[in-house]
Scaffold this motif. Sequence first.
Motif, PDB file in Angstrom:
ATOM      1  N   ILE A  55      33.432  47.956  40.825  1.00 52.90           N
ATOM      2  CA  ILE A  55      33.817  48.561  39.539  1.00 52.90           C
ATOM      3  C   ILE A  55      35.188  49.218  39.644  1.00 52.90           C
ATOM      4  O   ILE A  55      36.039  49.088  38.751  1.00 52.90           O
ATOM      5  CB  ILE A  55      32.750  49.576  39.076  1.00 52.90           C
ATOM      6  N   ILE A  56      35.436  49.928  40.761  1.00 52.02           N
ATOM      7  CA  ILE A  56      36.730  50.596  40.949  1.00 52.02           C
ATOM      8  C   ILE A  56      37.858  49.568  41.001  1.00 52.02           C
ATOM      9  O   ILE A  56      38.919  49.732  40.377  1.00 52.02           O
ATOM     10  CB  ILE A  56      36.712  51.444  42.235  1.00 52.02           C
ATOM     11  N   LEU A  57      37.627  48.483  41.733  1.00 51.82           N
ATOM     12  CA  LEU A  57      38.638  47.427  41.836  1.00 51.82           C
ATOM     13  C   LEU A  57      38.878  46.771  40.474  1.00 51.82           C
ATOM     14  O   LEU A  57      40.018  46.461  40.115  1.00 51.82           O
ATOM     15  CB  LEU A  57      38.193  46.382  42.869  1.00 51.82           C
ATOM     16  N   PHE A  58      37.810  46.568  39.709  1.00 49.30           N
ATOM     17  CA  PHE A  58      37.926  45.961  38.382  1.00 49.30           C
ATOM     18  C   PHE A  58      38.728  46.856  37.443  1.00 49.30           C
ATOM     19  O   PHE A  58      39.614  46.384  36.714  1.00 49.30           O
ATOM     20  CB  PHE A  58      36.530  45.712  37.815  1.00 49.30           C
ATOM     21  N   ILE A  59      38.431  48.151  37.442  1.00 48.83           N
ATOM     22  CA  ILE A  59      39.147  49.102  36.579  1.00 48.83           C
ATOM     23  C   ILE A  59      40.630  49.156  36.971  1.00 48.83           C
ATOM     24  O   ILE A  59      41.516  49.204  36.111  1.00 48.83           O
ATOM     25  CB  ILE A  59      38.499  50.497  36.653  1.00 48.83           C
ATOM     26  N   PHE A  60      40.892  49.142  38.277  1.00 43.67           N
ATOM     27  CA  PHE A  60      42.282  49.174  38.744  1.00 43.67           C
ATOM     28  C   PHE A  60      43.048  47.971  38.231  1.00 43.67           C
ATOM     29  O   PHE A  60      44.169  48.089  37.724  1.00 43.67           O
ATOM     30  CB  PHE A  60      42.298  49.202  40.275  1.00 43.67           C
ATOM     31  N   ARG A  61      42.425  46.795  38.339  1.00 40.84           N
ATOM     32  CA  ARG A  61      43.100  45.576  37.880  1.00 40.84           C
ATOM     33  C   ARG A  61      43.300  45.582  36.366  1.00 40.84           C
ATOM     34  O   ARG A  61      44.364  45.184  35.857  1.00 40.84           O
ATOM     35  CB  ARG A  61      42.280  44.339  38.286  1.00 40.84           C
ATOM     36  N   LEU A  62      42.302  46.055  35.637  1.00 37.24           N
ATOM     37  CA  LEU A  62      42.377  46.058  34.177  1.00 37.24           C
ATOM     38  C   LEU A  62      43.477  46.992  33.686  1.00 37.24           C
ATOM     39  O   LEU A  62      44.178  46.694  32.718  1.00 37.24           O
ATOM     40  CB  LEU A  62      41.033  46.471  33.584  1.00 37.24           C
ATOM     41  N   ALA A 100      40.797  40.073  34.464  1.00 31.31           N
ATOM     42  CA  ALA A 100      40.590  41.114  35.468  1.00 31.31           C
ATOM     43  C   ALA A 100      39.281  40.899  36.229  1.00 31.31           C
ATOM     44  O   ALA A 100      39.209  41.109  37.443  1.00 31.31           O
ATOM     45  CB  ALA A 100      40.590  42.494  34.801  1.00 31.31           C
ATOM     46  N   PHE A 101      38.239  40.470  35.512  1.00 30.86           N
ATOM     47  CA  PHE A 101      36.943  40.232  36.171  1.00 30.86           C
ATOM     48  C   PHE A 101      37.036  39.090  37.179  1.00 30.86           C
ATOM     49  O   PHE A 101      36.542  39.196  38.305  1.00 30.86           O
ATOM     50  CB  PHE A 101      35.879  39.919  35.113  1.00 30.86           C
ATOM     51  N   LEU A 102      37.671  37.993  36.778  1.00 30.77           N
ATOM     52  CA  LEU A 102      37.805  36.844  37.686  1.00 30.77           C
ATOM     53  C   LEU A 102      38.640  37.200  38.907  1.00 30.77           C
ATOM     54  O   LEU A 102      38.323  36.805  40.032  1.00 30.77           O
ATOM     55  CB  LEU A 102      38.431  35.657  36.934  1.00 30.77           C
ATOM     56  N   TRP A 103      39.713  37.949  38.680  1.00 29.83           N
ATOM     57  CA  TRP A 103      40.551  38.363  39.814  1.00 29.83           C
ATOM     58  C   TRP A 103      39.770  39.276  40.753  1.00 29.83           C
ATOM     59  O   TRP A 103      39.845  39.139  41.977  1.00 29.83           O
ATOM     60  CB  TRP A 103      41.789  39.087  39.283  1.00 29.83           C
ATOM     61  N   THR A 104      39.016  40.238  40.168  1.00 26.76           N
ATOM     62  CA  THR A 104      38.241  41.175  40.982  1.00 26.76           C
ATOM     63  C   THR A 104      37.174  40.444  41.788  1.00 26.76           C
ATOM     64  O   THR A 104      36.964  40.718  42.979  1.00 26.76           O
ATOM     65  CB  THR A 104      37.582  42.236  40.089  1.00 26.76           C
ATOM     66  N   SER A 136      37.106  37.282  42.768  1.00 29.10           N
ATOM     67  CA  SER A 136      37.737  36.496  43.833  1.00 29.10           C
ATOM     68  C   SER A 136      38.208  37.394  44.973  1.00 29.10           C
ATOM     69  O   SER A 136      37.963  37.113  46.153  1.00 29.10           O
ATOM     70  CB  SER A 136      38.921  35.706  43.252  1.00 29.10           C
ATOM     71  N   THR A 137      38.878  38.489  44.616  1.00 31.59           N
ATOM     72  CA  THR A 137      39.405  39.411  45.637  1.00 31.59           C
ATOM     73  C   THR A 137      38.280  40.070  46.418  1.00 31.59           C
ATOM     74  O   THR A 137      38.349  40.216  47.646  1.00 31.59           O
ATOM     75  CB  THR A 137      40.281  40.484  44.973  1.00 31.59           C
ATOM     76  N   TYR A 138      37.223  40.462  45.703  1.00 33.42           N
ATOM     77  CA  TYR A 138      36.103  41.155  46.354  1.00 33.42           C
ATOM     78  C   TYR A 138      35.369  40.232  47.329  1.00 33.42           C
ATOM     79  O   TYR A 138      34.999  40.636  48.432  1.00 33.42           O
ATOM     80  CB  TYR A 138      35.139  41.668  45.283  1.00 33.42           C
ATOM     81  N   LEU A 139      35.160  38.978  46.910  1.00 34.92           N
ATOM     82  CA  LEU A 139      34.505  38.023  47.804  1.00 34.92           C
ATOM     83  C   LEU A 139      35.345  37.770  49.055  1.00 34.92           C
ATOM     84  O   LEU A 139      34.805  37.681  50.179  1.00 34.92           O
ATOM     85  CB  LEU A 139      34.260  36.705  47.063  1.00 34.92           C
ATOM     86  N   GLN A 140      36.641  37.673  48.874  1.00 38.22           N
ATOM     87  CA  GLN A 140      37.527  37.484  50.025  1.00 38.22           C
ATOM     88  C   GLN A 140      37.471  38.689  50.955  1.00 38.22           C
ATOM     89  O   GLN A 140      37.434  38.547  52.183  1.00 38.22           O
ATOM     90  CB  GLN A 140      38.965  37.256  49.546  1.00 38.22           C
ATOM     91  N   LEU A 141      37.452  39.878  50.355  1.00 36.90           N
ATOM     92  CA  LEU A 141      37.393  41.105  51.149  1.00 36.90           C
ATOM     93  C   LEU A 141      36.082  41.197  51.921  1.00 36.90           C
ATOM     94  O   LEU A 141      36.064  41.535  53.117  1.00 36.90           O
ATOM     95  CB  LEU A 141      37.562  42.314  50.226  1.00 36.90           C
ATOM     96  N   MET A 142      34.966  40.892  51.256  1.00 31.35           N
ATOM     97  CA  MET A 142      33.669  40.931  51.925  1.00 31.35           C
ATOM     98  C   MET A 142      33.589  39.900  53.053  1.00 31.35           C
ATOM     99  O   MET A 142      33.025  40.171  54.121  1.00 31.35           O
ATOM    100  CB  MET A 142      32.550  40.654  50.907  1.00 31.35           C
ATOM    101  N   THR A 143      34.165  38.729  52.825  1.00 31.31           N
ATOM    102  CA  THR A 143      34.165  37.689  53.861  1.00 31.31           C
ATOM    103  C   THR A 143      34.927  38.161  55.088  1.00 31.31           C
ATOM    104  O   THR A 143      34.475  37.974  56.230  1.00 31.31           O
ATOM    105  CB  THR A 143      34.807  36.398  53.310  1.00 31.31           C
ATOM    106  N   VAL A 144      36.077  38.791  54.853  1.00 27.44           N
ATOM    107  CA  VAL A 144      36.871  39.304  55.970  1.00 27.44           C
ATOM    108  C   VAL A 144      36.098  40.388  56.732  1.00 27.44           C
ATOM    109  O   VAL A 144      36.068  40.402  57.975  1.00 27.44           O
ATOM    110  CB  VAL A 144      38.219  39.845  55.465  1.00 27.44           C
ATOM    111  N   LEU A 145      35.446  41.293  55.979  1.00 25.34           N
ATOM    112  CA  LEU A 145      34.681  42.363  56.624  1.00 25.34           C
ATOM    113  C   LEU A 145      33.516  41.812  57.441  1.00 25.34           C
ATOM    114  O   LEU A 145      33.229  42.285  58.555  1.00 25.34           O
ATOM    115  CB  LEU A 145      34.170  43.349  55.570  1.00 25.34           C
ATOM    116  N   LEU A 146      32.813  40.799  56.908  1.00 25.91           N
ATOM    117  CA  LEU A 146      31.712  40.181  57.646  1.00 25.91           C
ATOM    118  C   LEU A 146      32.198  39.503  58.923  1.00 25.91           C
ATOM    119  O   LEU A 146      31.551  39.590  59.981  1.00 25.91           O
ATOM    120  CB  LEU A 146      30.993  39.163  56.750  1.00 25.91           C
TER     121      LEU A 146
END
Length: 285
Positions: free
Chosen positions: A26-33, A250-254, A256-266
């Motif tokens: 949600i924070i990432l989505f609000i930031f992008r929006l 903003a939702f699509l960007w968030t 995509s970015t969030y999935l990439q971030l989670m993949t990197v963290l995993l």
Amino acid sequence: MTQSDMKTTLKNKIGKLSLGLSIGFIILFIFRLTTEKEETVVATPIFQQTESLESNLEIRKNYATKRHSVALGQAPMLVDQKYEKIADIQSISTVFDRDEDQLRKYVADYNGLIQFENKNGNSGYRSLNLTIGVPPEHFDAIYQQLIQIGTIQAKQITKKDKTNEYKELRAKKLSLEKIRTSLINLKAEGGRIEEYIQLENRILEIEQQLQALGVSLGNFDEENEFCTVKFSLTERKVTHTDLSQRIISAFLWTLSTYLQLMTVLLLIAGFSYLIVSTIEKLRKK
């Protein structure tokens, strides 16, 4: 700890993890929006026709003179250097009319002379190409002002020495004048009609060559000295994005970015686990 307590603890941990991930999303989505622009500049093709159009027209060449002091023995000597200095500036604008007015104002303020102008295109897709003759003493100042207009895409300054070319033109002119004088003297001596006509034709050819040389040498006259600025201004159309489009974007960007971030963290967590496991096995051995 009973099996029921373990299940409860596991559910609590999963719930806290899900809550944390949701809050992060949600924070990432609000930031992008909030940072996404409401206006976007639509890319339109740039038509660079200046060179081809100029080549079909007789446009004055701009040259300037710089005096250098050269020490010859004890007495210094002034040497004139003829040079050509050209600035090429390419810019895009979303406020075309305002930037065009500012451009023409700078030309007037610095005593510039528009030697070539080409303007074409409909509103939203216009382009303006100018070739400006600028007094050498104002060249640097007007250049610094012009690169503030619009959004600069490319800029460069080229300086070429033209001293030898100037000297060659003068030498050629003197040579032709001597030939012309000799031919005129021969014509005064009289002779056959055919020879007289040949002399007249030859004198006419030399006169034409001298006229062409006079035009070329006239470009080097100190009274008409200029440096050149070529300015290309291309309009970019601005489109407004409504709120629903911004939310979807903003939702699509968030996502995509969030999935990439989670993949990197995993991947980092898995790699760290493998390292720790390997170290523990080595210790036990």
